[in-house]
Design a protein around this motif. Sequence first.
Motif, PDB file in Angstrom:
ATOM      1  N   TYR A 181      10.239   1.357 -15.690  1.00  0.00           N
ATOM      2  CA  TYR A 181       9.857   1.794 -14.200  1.00  0.00           C
ATOM      3  C   TYR A 181       9.582   0.574 -13.298  1.00  0.00           C
ATOM      4  N   HIS A 199      10.134   1.835   0.605  1.00  0.00           N
ATOM      5  CA  HIS A 199       9.999   0.182   0.171  1.00  0.00           C
ATOM      6  C   HIS A 199       8.535  -0.153   0.578  1.00  0.00           C
ATOM      7  N   ASN A 234       6.033   1.227  -2.324  1.00  0.00           N
ATOM      8  CA  ASN A 234       6.203   0.536  -3.564  1.00  0.00           C
ATOM      9  C   ASN A 234       5.706  -0.743  -3.611  1.00  0.00           C
ATOM     10  N   ALA A 287      17.132  -4.447  -3.295  1.00  0.00           N
ATOM     11  CA  ALA A 287      18.449  -3.739  -2.710  1.00  0.00           C
ATOM     12  C   ALA A 287      18.101  -2.897  -1.462  1.00  0.00           C
ATOM     13  N   SER A 288      16.830  -2.259  -1.267  1.00  0.00           N
ATOM     14  CA  SER A 288      16.418  -1.741  -0.083  1.00  0.00           C
ATOM     15  C   SER A 288      15.962  -2.520   0.918  1.00  0.00           C
ATOM     16  N   LEU A 336      13.895   4.724   3.710  1.00  0.00           N
ATOM     17  CA  LEU A 336      14.038   3.335   3.036  1.00  0.00           C
ATOM     18  C   LEU A 336      12.526   2.522   3.147  1.00  0.00           C
ATOM     19  N   TYR A 392      12.832  -1.093 -12.281  1.00  0.00           N
ATOM     20  CA  TYR A 392      13.610  -0.400 -11.416  1.00  0.00           C
ATOM     21  C   TYR A 392      13.008  -0.592 -10.023  1.00  0.00           C
ATOM     22  N   GLY A 393      11.516  -0.549 -10.133  1.00  0.00           N
ATOM     23  CA  GLY A 393      10.929  -0.826  -8.850  1.00  0.00           C
ATOM     24  C   GLY A 393      11.221  -2.061  -8.355  1.00  0.00           C
ATOM     25  N   PHE A 404      15.003  -1.964  -6.679  1.00  0.00           N
ATOM     26  CA  PHE A 404      14.765  -1.325  -5.701  1.00  0.00           C
ATOM     27  C   PHE A 404      14.461  -2.206  -4.439  1.00  0.00           C
ATOM     28  N   MET A 405      13.517  -2.891  -4.765  1.00  0.00           N
ATOM     29  CA  MET A 405      12.794  -3.651  -3.544  1.00  0.00           C
ATOM     30  C   MET A 405      13.988  -4.518  -3.214  1.00  0.00           C
TER      31      MET A 405
END
Length: 151
Positions: free
Chosen positions: A25, A89, A92, A35-36, A85, A28-29, A32-33
């Motif tokens: 998890y 973002h 998170n 990419a976003s 997003l 992935y976070g 994601f941070m």
Amino acid sequence: MAVSIEAPRAPRTRTTRRTTGRTNYELYGWVFMRASGVLLVVLIFGHLFMNLIDGEGISAIDFGFVAGKWASPLWQVWDLLMLWLAMIHGTNGVRTIINDYAERDGTRIVLKVALYLAFTVVVVLGTLVIFTFDPCPPDAPANLLPSFCTA
């Protein structure tokens, strides 16, 4: 009476947090941070270019400008993607800060519930505004309406 002191480089164990199995998890976070963040830079600079540079500047941004912009599905989706997003973002990032600095489990739970509640309210209201926005409201003065509305 002898007192024993742990070795300075001994691994510390936290008793306040439970660890249940190994999940990805946090990985992935983290991904994601990154990419976003890149996608948000593109979306935000596109938004600023369209609203400030390509048009007549900040003085041209009014109800008619927003109504004309949101009449296009492209800009509805653009602004919706930017909203979602940015909120995911930011949520998170704040979740990570709460995990790092909230010492007690009760405090951590209260802060996360408040965070997720704020996220939900902003995303739901923002999505409703974008998709239920009426660019030609009845009884509006004709000089405030965009050019495509019939007064």
